[in-house]
Design a protein around this motif. Sequence first.
Motif, PDB file in Angstrom:
ATOM      1  N   MET A   1     -33.012  23.823   9.912  1.00 14.48           N
ATOM      2  CA  MET A   1     -32.190  24.710  10.739  1.00 14.48           C
ATOM      3  C   MET A   1     -31.570  23.945  11.889  1.00 14.48           C
ATOM      4  O   MET A   1     -30.428  24.175  12.250  1.00 14.48           O
ATOM      5  CB  MET A   1     -33.050  25.848  11.286  1.00 14.48           C
ATOM      6  CG  MET A   1     -33.530  26.825  10.210  1.00 14.48           C
ATOM      7  SD  MET A   1     -32.158  27.734   9.457  1.00 14.48           S
ATOM      8  CE  MET A   1     -31.621  28.676  10.853  1.00 14.48           C
ATOM      9  N   THR A   2     -32.335  23.058  12.384  1.00 20.29           N
ATOM     10  CA  THR A   2     -31.795  22.310  13.529  1.00 20.29           C
ATOM     11  C   THR A   2     -30.612  21.471  13.110  1.00 20.29           C
ATOM     12  O   THR A   2     -29.596  21.423  13.813  1.00 20.29           O
ATOM     13  CB  THR A   2     -32.896  21.416  14.124  1.00 20.29           C
ATOM     14  OG1 THR A   2     -33.998  22.229  14.497  1.00 20.29           O
ATOM     15  CG2 THR A   2     -32.376  20.691  15.335  1.00 20.29           C
ATOM     16  N   PHE A   3     -30.713  20.818  11.947  1.00 29.56           N
ATOM     17  CA  PHE A   3     -29.604  19.979  11.476  1.00 29.56           C
ATOM     18  C   PHE A   3     -28.380  20.832  11.183  1.00 29.56           C
ATOM     19  O   PHE A   3     -27.249  20.462  11.543  1.00 29.56           O
ATOM     20  CB  PHE A   3     -30.058  19.219  10.216  1.00 29.56           C
ATOM     21  CG  PHE A   3     -28.946  18.417   9.589  1.00 29.56           C
ATOM     22  CD1 PHE A   3     -28.516  17.232  10.165  1.00 29.56           C
ATOM     23  CD2 PHE A   3     -28.284  18.895   8.438  1.00 29.56           C
ATOM     24  CE1 PHE A   3     -27.483  16.518   9.582  1.00 29.56           C
ATOM     25  CE2 PHE A   3     -27.263  18.175   7.876  1.00 29.56           C
ATOM     26  CZ  PHE A   3     -26.849  16.968   8.447  1.00 29.56           C
ATOM     27  N   LEU A   4     -28.631  21.988  10.519  1.00 26.60           N
ATOM     28  CA  LEU A   4     -27.508  22.867  10.212  1.00 26.60           C
ATOM     29  C   LEU A   4     -26.868  23.406  11.484  1.00 26.60           C
ATOM     30  O   LEU A   4     -25.652  23.559  11.588  1.00 26.60           O
ATOM     31  CB  LEU A   4     -27.981  24.029   9.338  1.00 26.60           C
ATOM     32  CG  LEU A   4     -28.390  23.642   7.909  1.00 26.60           C
ATOM     33  CD1 LEU A   4     -28.942  24.856   7.163  1.00 26.60           C
ATOM     34  CD2 LEU A   4     -27.205  23.044   7.155  1.00 26.60           C
ATOM     35  N   GLY A   5     -27.700  23.667  12.480  1.00 20.65           N
ATOM     36  CA  GLY A   5     -27.150  24.161  13.739  1.00 20.65           C
ATOM     37  C   GLY A   5     -26.286  23.115  14.415  1.00 20.65           C
ATOM     38  O   GLY A   5     -25.208  23.413  14.951  1.00 20.65           O
ATOM     39  N   ILE A   6     -26.827  21.885  14.383  1.00 15.72           N
ATOM     40  CA  ILE A   6     -26.035  20.806  15.010  1.00 15.72           C
ATOM     41  C   ILE A   6     -24.720  20.614  14.277  1.00 15.72           C
ATOM     42  O   ILE A   6     -23.655  20.428  14.881  1.00 15.72           O
ATOM     43  CB  ILE A   6     -26.856  19.512  15.037  1.00 15.72           C
ATOM     44  CG1 ILE A   6     -28.067  19.676  15.959  1.00 15.72           C
ATOM     45  CG2 ILE A   6     -25.992  18.341  15.493  1.00 15.72           C
ATOM     46  CD1 ILE A   6     -29.030  18.525  15.926  1.00 15.72           C
ATOM     47  N   LEU A   7     -24.799  20.658  12.912  1.00 15.17           N
ATOM     48  CA  LEU A   7     -23.576  20.484  12.113  1.00 15.17           C
ATOM     49  C   LEU A   7     -22.574  21.596  12.400  1.00 15.17           C
ATOM     50  O   LEU A   7     -21.372  21.350  12.514  1.00 15.17           O
ATOM     51  CB  LEU A   7     -23.949  20.479  10.629  1.00 15.17           C
ATOM     52  CG  LEU A   7     -22.785  20.251   9.657  1.00 15.17           C
ATOM     53  CD1 LEU A   7     -22.126  18.902   9.907  1.00 15.17           C
ATOM     54  CD2 LEU A   7     -23.286  20.354   8.215  1.00 15.17           C
ATOM     55  N   PHE A   8     -23.100  22.791  12.550  1.00 12.62           N
ATOM     56  CA  PHE A   8     -22.209  23.927  12.839  1.00 12.62           C
ATOM     57  C   PHE A   8     -21.532  23.758  14.192  1.00 12.62           C
ATOM     58  O   PHE A   8     -20.332  24.019  14.349  1.00 12.62           O
ATOM     59  CB  PHE A   8     -23.043  25.221  12.800  1.00 12.62           C
ATOM     60  CG  PHE A   8     -22.228  26.456  13.093  1.00 12.62           C
ATOM     61  CD1 PHE A   8     -21.339  26.968  12.162  1.00 12.62           C
ATOM     62  CD2 PHE A   8     -22.340  27.090  14.321  1.00 12.62           C
ATOM     63  CE1 PHE A   8     -20.600  28.100  12.453  1.00 12.62           C
ATOM     64  CE2 PHE A   8     -21.601  28.212  14.606  1.00 12.62           C
ATOM     65  CZ  PHE A   8     -20.714  28.720  13.680  1.00 12.62           C
ATOM     66  N   VAL A   9     -22.276  23.297  15.144  1.00 10.38           N
ATOM     67  CA  VAL A   9     -21.698  23.074  16.472  1.00 10.38           C
ATOM     68  C   VAL A   9     -20.623  22.008  16.417  1.00 10.38           C
ATOM     69  O   VAL A   9     -19.554  22.130  17.032  1.00 10.38           O
ATOM     70  CB  VAL A   9     -22.797  22.702  17.473  1.00 10.38           C
ATOM     71  CG1 VAL A   9     -22.198  22.251  18.802  1.00 10.38           C
ATOM     72  CG2 VAL A   9     -23.740  23.873  17.699  1.00 10.38           C
ATOM     73  N   LEU A  10     -20.899  20.935  15.644  1.00  9.98           N
ATOM     74  CA  LEU A  10     -19.913  19.863  15.528  1.00  9.98           C
ATOM     75  C   LEU A  10     -18.631  20.358  14.858  1.00  9.98           C
ATOM     76  O   LEU A  10     -17.523  19.971  15.236  1.00  9.98           O
ATOM     77  CB  LEU A  10     -20.498  18.698  14.738  1.00  9.98           C
ATOM     78  CG  LEU A  10     -21.606  17.909  15.445  1.00  9.98           C
ATOM     79  CD1 LEU A  10     -22.192  16.842  14.518  1.00  9.98           C
ATOM     80  CD2 LEU A  10     -21.067  17.262  16.714  1.00  9.98           C
ATOM     81  N   VAL A  11     -18.810  21.207  13.854  1.00 12.19           N
ATOM     82  CA  VAL A  11     -17.623  21.766  13.185  1.00 12.19           C
ATOM     83  C   VAL A  11     -16.812  22.612  14.147  1.00 12.19           C
ATOM     84  O   VAL A  11     -15.583  22.548  14.183  1.00 12.19           O
ATOM     85  CB  VAL A  11     -18.062  22.588  11.960  1.00 12.19           C
ATOM     86  CG1 VAL A  11     -16.868  23.370  11.394  1.00 12.19           C
ATOM     87  CG2 VAL A  11     -18.632  21.673  10.892  1.00 12.19           C
ATOM     88  N   LEU A  12     -17.501  23.423  14.952  1.00  6.27           N
ATOM     89  CA  LEU A  12     -16.791  24.255  15.930  1.00  6.27           C
ATOM     90  C   LEU A  12     -16.046  23.399  16.950  1.00  6.27           C
ATOM     91  O   LEU A  12     -14.899  23.675  17.319  1.00  6.27           O
ATOM     92  CB  LEU A  12     -17.771  25.174  16.645  1.00  6.27           C
ATOM     93  CG  LEU A  12     -18.350  26.351  15.837  1.00  6.27           C
ATOM     94  CD1 LEU A  12     -19.359  27.129  16.657  1.00  6.27           C
ATOM     95  CD2 LEU A  12     -17.231  27.258  15.355  1.00  6.27           C
ATOM     96  N   VAL A  13     -16.724  22.332  17.375  1.00  2.00           N
ATOM     97  CA  VAL A  13     -16.057  21.440  18.349  1.00  2.00           C
ATOM     98  C   VAL A  13     -14.851  20.777  17.730  1.00  2.00           C
ATOM     99  O   VAL A  13     -13.779  20.657  18.350  1.00  2.00           O
ATOM    100  CB  VAL A  13     -17.061  20.395  18.873  1.00  2.00           C
ATOM    101  CG1 VAL A  13     -16.358  19.342  19.717  1.00  2.00           C
ATOM    102  CG2 VAL A  13     -18.166  21.060  19.678  1.00  2.00           C
ATOM    103  N   ALA A  14     -15.008  20.314  16.463  1.00  2.00           N
ATOM    104  CA  ALA A  14     -13.892  19.656  15.784  1.00  2.00           C
ATOM    105  C   ALA A  14     -12.730  20.629  15.584  1.00  2.00           C
ATOM    106  O   ALA A  14     -11.551  20.268  15.768  1.00  2.00           O
ATOM    107  CB  ALA A  14     -14.362  19.095  14.450  1.00  2.00           C
TER     108      ALA A  14
END
Length: 318
Positions: A1-14
């Motif tokens: 979950m933590t990795f997916l959360g980080i990935l989701f945040v990165l996608v939002l930032v991108a």
Amino acid sequence: MTFLGILFVLVLVAAFLSIVIVQQGTVAVVTIFGKYARVMGPGLNFKIPFVEVIYRRISIQNRSVELSFQAITADQANVNFKAMLVYSVLNQEEETIKNVAFKFIDEASFMQALVRTIEGSIRSFVATKRQAQILALRSEIIEHVKSQLDTLLESWGYHLTDLQLNDIAFDEVIMRSMAQVVASSNLKAAAENEGQALLITKTKAAEADGNAIKISAEAEKTASQLRGQGVALFREEVAKGMAESAKVMTEANLDASLILFSIWTEAIKHFAENGKGNVIFLDGSTEGMEKTMKQIMAVETMNSGSGTGRIITPPTTR
């Protein structure tokens, strides 16, 4: 979950970094690793995050700037100018936008070059003219600046829309001297106008006097003619009456000289009644009467022979 959360945040930032909104009347110049890539128009645009960079936003609307500077005329007079400059980007073509974005390091450098170029153009024009000519050459100065700047500004990607010289003023000493020149010119013009008005007035008065004299002379001439005609008519009527009386007396076997005697006595009566003197001297002697009758008979003889006569001198009154 933590990795997916980080990935989701990165996608939002991108996604957030890839969205670019360009305001109406503005374009955005995009570079990739410092090199020009493309131009974004107004509205919603997208770019590659961390790769494409908004190098500069350029307004394509009209912009204005006020200038204040001094120039020197050919006769060494200082002229103070206040001007307003209106300029804009030439068009929205890619090559034009590239010139605007990369010709100058920043907007301040462009403004400095533009202002100094305009000031130099006006100073070079004013330096060839005399102080008295400057105020009348406002439009010529503007045309001179535009003709010199059009090509240069186009190479920078801009267009000079308008240049207005709001104020042209000289130093206070020169302004005072100009005011004195204008005042003296006005006084001279006023004096000339007054002289012309006086000349016209006197000319018209002389013409009126001449016309009055001419009219009076014509009237006197006409009156004299009428008087002469009246006297002639009177004499003619008198002559006709005397001739008729003489004819009647001749037919009655009377001496026609009695007519002349009657006229003479009537004349004496008229002198006595209307004369201003107090005494009338008459020769009442027999010799005088005889002399008078002889004169009357002589007149009668002349009238009978030639149809003309002479005037008997009346008695003297006093």
